[in-house]
Design an enzyme around this catalytic site. Structure first.
Site, PDB file in Angstrom:
ATOM      1  N   ASP A 199      18.405 -22.358  34.878  1.00  0.00           N
ATOM      2  CA  ASP A 199      18.601 -22.623  36.303  1.00  0.00           C
ATOM      3  C   ASP A 199      17.250 -22.956  36.938  1.00  0.00           C
ATOM      4  O   ASP A 199      16.259 -22.239  36.710  1.00  0.00           O
ATOM      5  CB  ASP A 199      19.221 -21.409  36.991  1.00  0.00           C
ATOM      6  CG  ASP A 199      19.699 -21.733  38.399  1.00  0.00           C
ATOM      7  OD1 ASP A 199      20.839 -22.191  38.536  1.00  0.00           O
ATOM      8  OD2 ASP A 199      18.909 -21.515  39.354  1.00  0.00           O
ATOM      9  N   ILE A 200      17.202 -24.040  37.703  1.00  0.00           N
ATOM     10  CA  ILE A 200      15.962 -24.428  38.371  1.00  0.00           C
ATOM     11  C   ILE A 200      15.695 -23.463  39.523  1.00  0.00           C
ATOM     12  O   ILE A 200      16.569 -23.228  40.366  1.00  0.00           O
ATOM     13  CB  ILE A 200      16.046 -25.875  38.893  1.00  0.00           C
ATOM     14  CG1 ILE A 200      16.268 -26.850  37.731  1.00  0.00           C
ATOM     15  CG2 ILE A 200      14.774 -26.247  39.659  1.00  0.00           C
ATOM     16  CD1 ILE A 200      16.480 -28.282  38.166  1.00  0.00           C
ATOM     17  N   GLU A 243      22.228 -27.145  39.762  1.00  0.00           N
ATOM     18  CA  GLU A 243      20.935 -27.112  39.060  1.00  0.00           C
ATOM     19  C   GLU A 243      21.008 -26.277  37.793  1.00  0.00           C
ATOM     20  O   GLU A 243      19.979 -25.870  37.245  1.00  0.00           O
ATOM     21  CB  GLU A 243      19.840 -26.565  39.980  1.00  0.00           C
ATOM     22  CG  GLU A 243      19.986 -25.104  40.365  1.00  0.00           C
ATOM     23  CD  GLU A 243      20.838 -24.865  41.597  1.00  0.00           C
ATOM     24  OE1 GLU A 243      20.607 -23.846  42.268  1.00  0.00           O
ATOM     25  OE2 GLU A 243      21.720 -25.697  41.904  1.00  0.00           O
TER      26      GLU A 243
END
Length: 330
Positions: A199-200, A243
């Protein structure tokens, strides 16, 4: 005198019979030549006894007179040996099992083009003895090309249905299918594999600061880094939504899997993509949850394992982000 008359009558009947045979033969030859499909017949030794115009002109490109009396191997300039071997084998199969035969194969035609033909052959038998065979050829090249083009388009559509339009990674649908297959393979063979969620960090803040277009560019950039880090044949990369990315890959050991995820994490930092919250870290980072599925277990499902690895990802976030949290499932 009576005997002479009988002889004359017999001579007339014989002459009529011979004329009928000639007439019938001429009719059959005319019929052969009228048919647009290549046709031929051979004797038991494989010699061409007759062929029609379509065969002589379209297939071999020489006159009938140069074909009749020849075998496949006596026309080497016109019939390549690899094709002649196929035709000879099929002829022998039919002679050994009299009846009807149908098969598809390639043919090098008079214009040097290689086309696909369906062959329809049948033996002709007299008093229980196979005398030869007759063959009709149907050009199916266009049909083959249409089928191949349709197959290509179906594969393209299948690929599109499994691909995320923005990043060109696998989509969630493909992820779920692949995850199920990985578990089934683990159950059959014991092949261990790893599952990671990426996950960004602070991506909402990134979109708010730089705009959604820039956000899409970053998603594409991160996807490219993921794809260039996991390059083995059995490495599967997905964008699961927003994301979040997913990875499924075979593992030699938990330590190797962890090292690979750390390499991915540092590769993303090395791109030096400006972060939204520079006070925490100057460059874009990711958080990772990693699960190593080391043994088959009745309680392991794609859904349960996803939830467990998602918790590991949440731990990475809670502990300050920009790190990998790992667990082994046995």
């Amino acid at each position: 005198m009576a005997i002479k008359k009988v002889q004359e009558e017999l001579d007339k009947q014989l002459e009529f019979f011979c004329d009928s045979l000639k007439s019938n033969n001429s009719f059959l030859q005319m019929l052969f030549d009228t048919v647009p499909n290549p046709m031929f017949y051979k004797d038991r030794s494989g010699r061409y006894l007759y062929c029609n115009d379509a065969f002589s002109k379209t297939i071999l490109g020489i006159s009938k007179e140069k074909i009749e009396g020849k075998t496949l191997y006596e026309l080497p300039d016109l019939i390549p040996k690899e094709y002649a071997d196929i035709y000879k084998q099929k002829d022998e199969e039919l002679f050994n099992n009299p009846g009807v035969q149908n098969y598809e194969t390639k043919v090098k035609c008079a214009d040097s083009e290689v086309r696909h033909y369906n062959f329809y052959k049948a033996t002709f038998v007299e008093d229980g003895t196979v005398l030869g065979l007759v063959g009709v050829m149907l050009d199916i090249t266009s049909h083959k090309q249409t089928v191949e083009e349709l197959d290509r388009k179906n594969k393209l559509l299948s690929g599109l249905s499994n691909t995320d339009f923005l990043t060109n990674l696998g989509n969630r649908r493909y992820f779920e299918s692949t995850f199920s297959k990985k578990l089934a393979y683990l159950n059959r063979t014991g092949q261990e594999f790893s599952f990671a969620l990426i996950d960004i960090d602070f991506f909402k803040d990134f979109n708010d600061k730089f705009g959604h277009q820039k956000g899409d560019e970053v998603l594409t950039e991160v996807a490219s880094i993921i794809r260039n880090t996991l390059t083995r044949e059995n490495d599967f990369c997905f964008r699961l939504g927003g994301e979040e990315f997913g990875l499924l890959f075979n593992t030699n050991s938990p330590e190797d899997s962890y090292a690979l995820m750390e390499k991915l994490r540092t590769n993303i930092i090395a791109k030096e993509i400006d972060a939204a919250n520079t006070s925490i870290y100057p460059y874009l980072t990711v958080s990772i949850g990693l699960g190593n599925i080391l043994k088959a277990h009745k309680d392991f499902t794609s859904s349960s394992l996803y939830n467990s690895v998602d918790k590991l990802l949440y731990e990475s976030k809670e502990r300050g982000r920009n790190q990998t949290r790992m667990k082994n499932f046995i």
